[in-house]
Motif scaffolding. Sequence first.
Motif, PDB file in Angstrom:
ATOM      1  N   PRO A   1       0.836  -1.208   0.000  1.00 34.86           N
ATOM      2  CA  PRO A   1       0.000   0.000   0.000  1.00 34.86           C
ATOM      3  C   PRO A   1       0.867   1.254   0.000  1.00 34.86           C
ATOM      4  CG  PRO A   1       0.111  -0.925   2.205  1.00 34.86           C
ATOM      5  CD  PRO A   1       1.011  -1.752   1.355  1.00 34.86           C
ATOM      6  N   ASP A   2       0.320   2.321  -0.453  1.00 32.26           N
ATOM      7  CA  ASP A   2       1.066   3.564  -0.540  1.00 32.26           C
ATOM      8  C   ASP A   2       0.139   4.691  -0.073  1.00 32.26           C
ATOM      9  OD1 ASP A   2       3.118   5.275  -1.115  1.00 32.26           O
ATOM     10  OD2 ASP A   2       2.721   5.383  -3.270  1.00 32.26           O
TER      11      ASP A   2
ATOM     12  N   PHE B   1      -3.697   4.034  -0.603  1.00 32.75           N
ATOM     13  CA  PHE B   1      -3.997   2.868  -1.429  1.00 32.75           C
ATOM     14  C   PHE B   1      -4.623   1.723  -0.619  1.00 32.75           C
ATOM     15  CE2 PHE B   1      -2.170   3.281  -5.813  1.00 32.75           C
ATOM     16  CZ  PHE B   1      -1.955   4.650  -5.738  1.00 32.75           C
TER      17      PHE B   1
ATOM     18  N   ALA C   1      -8.065  -4.654  -3.388  1.00 32.34           N
ATOM     19  CA  ALA C   1      -6.931  -5.091  -4.204  1.00 32.34           C
ATOM     20  C   ALA C   1      -7.045  -6.580  -4.543  1.00 32.34           C
ATOM     21  CB  ALA C   1      -5.623  -4.825  -3.464  1.00 32.34           C
TER      22      ALA C   1
ATOM     23  N   GLN D   1      -4.561  -3.029  -8.343  1.00 28.21           N
ATOM     24  CA  GLN D   1      -5.621  -2.060  -8.037  1.00 28.21           C
ATOM     25  C   GLN D   1      -5.830  -1.182  -9.265  1.00 28.21           C
ATOM     26  OE1 GLN D   1      -3.586  -0.629  -4.412  1.00 28.21           O
ATOM     27  NE2 GLN D   1      -5.549  -0.869  -3.351  1.00 28.21           N
TER      28      GLN D   1
ATOM     29  N   ILE E   1      -6.902   5.306  -9.460  1.00 26.12           N
ATOM     30  CA  ILE E   1      -5.926   4.659  -8.577  1.00 26.12           C
ATOM     31  C   ILE E   1      -5.396   3.429  -9.296  1.00 26.12           C
ATOM     32  CG2 ILE E   1      -5.603   3.562  -6.317  1.00 26.12           C
ATOM     33  CD1 ILE E   1      -6.360   6.574  -6.207  1.00 26.12           C
TER      34      ILE E   1
ATOM     35  N   ASN F   1      -2.416   0.411  -9.121  1.00 24.11           N
ATOM     36  CA  ASN F   1      -1.318  -0.292  -8.451  1.00 24.11           C
ATOM     37  C   ASN F   1      -0.925  -1.433  -9.377  1.00 24.11           C
ATOM     38  OD1 ASN F   1       0.388  -1.676  -6.724  1.00 24.11           O
ATOM     39  ND2 ASN F   1      -0.900  -1.322  -4.924  1.00 24.11           N
TER      40      ASN F   1
ATOM     41  N   THR G   1       7.403  -1.803 -10.166  1.00 23.14           N
ATOM     42  CA  THR G   1       6.126  -1.791  -9.456  1.00 23.14           C
ATOM     43  C   THR G   1       5.755  -0.337  -9.182  1.00 23.14           C
ATOM     44  OG1 THR G   1       6.671  -3.894  -8.439  1.00 23.14           O
ATOM     45  CG2 THR G   1       4.908  -2.647  -7.424  1.00 23.14           C
ATOM     46  N   TYR G   2       4.517  -0.017  -9.463  1.00 25.77           N
ATOM     47  CA  TYR G   2       4.088   1.392  -9.373  1.00 25.77           C
ATOM     48  C   TYR G   2       2.767   1.509  -8.604  1.00 25.77           C
ATOM     49  CZ  TYR G   2       7.116   1.715 -13.529  1.00 25.77           C
ATOM     50  OH  TYR G   2       8.163   1.636 -14.420  1.00 25.77           O
ATOM     51  N   GLN G   3       2.696   2.556  -7.791  1.00 20.71           N
ATOM     52  CA  GLN G   3       1.401   2.991  -7.256  1.00 20.71           C
ATOM     53  C   GLN G   3       1.181   4.395  -7.791  1.00 20.71           C
ATOM     54  OE1 GLN G   3       3.312   1.682  -3.889  1.00 20.71           O
ATOM     55  NE2 GLN G   3       3.042  -0.089  -5.229  1.00 20.71           N
TER      56      GLN G   3
END
Lengths: 212, 546
Positions: free
Chosen positions: B36-37, B48, B53, B481, B492, B494, B540-542
């Motif tokens: 989570p972010d 997040f 998710a 996500q 949003i 993820n 990996t990106y949020q």
Amino acid sequence: MTMEINTDTVAQQDEQVKSSIREKLHIQYSHAASRTLLFAVAGVFLYIVVSMIPMPFRMVGILKFGLLPAVTIIALVGATRGSLAGFITGYLGEVLYGLLVYNVVVTMTLTAVAYGILGLVVGFGTYDFTNGRSLAKLSILAVIGFLITILLTVVIGIGVEKYSLLTAIAYLMLPLVTLGLPTLFFLTPVLAKLCFAVSEKVVSLSSYDPTE
Amino acid sequence: MSNVVTRNKFIVVAFVMTIVLSGLTFGNLPGQPVPPDIQVVDGIVYNFADYAAVDHEMLAIFNYLNTLVSRDYQGYGEWDGWYAENFHGLQHYVIAFMAYSVSFLFETTSGYRTAYYQNFLYDLIKKMNTTMEEWGENSIEYNEWLHPDYNYVDYYYPNDPNDTTAVYTGGFRGPANIMWTGHYALMMSLYERLFNTGEMKDEITWFMNDWENSLTTDGRGNPQDGGIWETGLIPCEPYIVFVQCNSVPITTTRLYDSMYGTTYFDSGMWDYGLDFINNVMQDPYDLFMDGYYVDRPTSLYYDQSRLPPDPRGPAQSPYADGRPKVSSYCDAWSLAFLDYTQPEETQRDYPIFKDLFLKDVSTDMAYIIDTYNNPQGFGTYDILGTLFSMHLANQMKDYATLDRLTNFFYSIFNKVWSSDGRMMYFDASDLEPFLTPVASFGWIYGHSSYTIKDITEARSAEFWDYPYISAADDSSIWVYQAVWDEHKNAFILNIKVDQAATLSFSNFESTPTAYISGLRFSELVLSGEGLYDLILSPGTYQIVIM
């Protein structure tokens, strides 16, 4: 006169037996009992924490292989602080693990008693953690203790909980045998040796006087 | 050195064996949670953890399921990897519940609606609808209906060849086969709910009208309480009504009304049936019984010695004389599906259900027995009961029970990952190969953020105007996500990217900007009419996009 002597002798023998049991259980003095209780509490805490860690495993056919490190905590506490501490670790550890993590008490805590027996059996022996033979004895007693645990859990499952024989064998007995027995035989002495080495180090550090 | 080893032979051997044991058996660990972010963009906080998710394993399982379902891998009447040869009567249930499971997954990432997800559900519906004419004995029509084990062909009610007034109740698609029609219609309804194509609406409407006619008339157009079979329920097999099978068209009716603004349910077409299941089809503990005959069955499938004394009456327990048949899979399935329509009933029954059916194996493991009339049995239906109960426990937010059932169910299956790490399944081949796909989609079925209750209601009309990912390099990404936050007007995302990938977004009104860690990352690039592309390199990106 003879009667009086015999009565005294019996009383003395009784007292010796009680004293020996108290010594075996490490509760001969109040500070010893406190120390035993402290070990048990630490054991219970460790048992719950280790039980919560998901462990890797591998199924080969119907046999499950891997490690079951939580049970070594019971054996270690039994080996270091005797049967009572070992029993409490297994029993209370299992009960509190159920209550805290899953909010359940399983089969009137009878299963937990079975885990306590492991600690009880291991605690019967005395061990020298620097000696290979003594560690092997620890392994063997742990395995014997856990065999009793397995037998009891299966009997409790079938007799009290009344689930099927197939469930008892496939989901309970076989995994406990293939995970628990090798873990107790191999990992317990390794951890015992490690704990001993660490405690020795701690003792030597605490007794170190820099002015000398 | 050698002296040390010699003096500590036992401990050295024990140490080596511990390493070997742990090394050789290193596998089947639980998947890592989605990271989570918390980001702040323009003073607005995006946590997040507040958004549902999908985890990595669910996506890997979906990729595996795709090889069983997609037309890219096999034809609609081909069944490589399904292992259903000996379970032909259960095959259509596998298809249906696989569809429900992936629908939960699709709902979780409702802003990710590329052809990859849409085609999967479309192909699954086509598999469900394979006909004898096109696919012969490989069709669902054959396996579910025409197979000699059942030999359901054409049926009339009452079941009396000499009654010339009997009503024709149809064949495979007719009203006497709700165990297929109900699922087929719900699968189509979920497809429309999730992708809004309108393509399947007419066929669903046909079933809705057919059910309404069956439930409120005598089959000839004359109003009749309880419909053709005077139970307010629709049978299958084909002279027995089940709560679980009827819970599916009830769910379909609610969803249909919600999507298209109709009033089938409110007009009372299910009133008689709901009353019947809540008052007549009850066991001594006020849980649903597993089947109620509306006439003498004709198929040899039934144990003739366990039929009720009268042609109409409760199915009899195979284990206890005079008791109705009960089964955990029936109750767990029905309670979950009917929770939307009668939540008070599910709330009341769930603890009773657990008391009667849940067996403690150990502190961390429990399973659900098939029936309390045979508590010491164990077989396919105990496994199914456990699987269905995982979804119910998840829906009831009873996560401790869910975890214990999961620990039991999945404790004996290896996770098998493909060499490229894109696919994973639970290998049940040593127990029963048929369970391999079942256990795999069952993981999604039991653990999704959304359950059947959540998707019984249509999405809002505005939803279809929200920005979403309409195309992507699906085989290179893992979308954990993807949702439009309508309150904060931001998308949003993820995502994990294996290889450089492009994601195309629709419905943005102007050029959007992507933010990572609250900082401007990149502006999306206009790539077509109303399409904006986001290009991501491996990682990996949020991301917050607005």
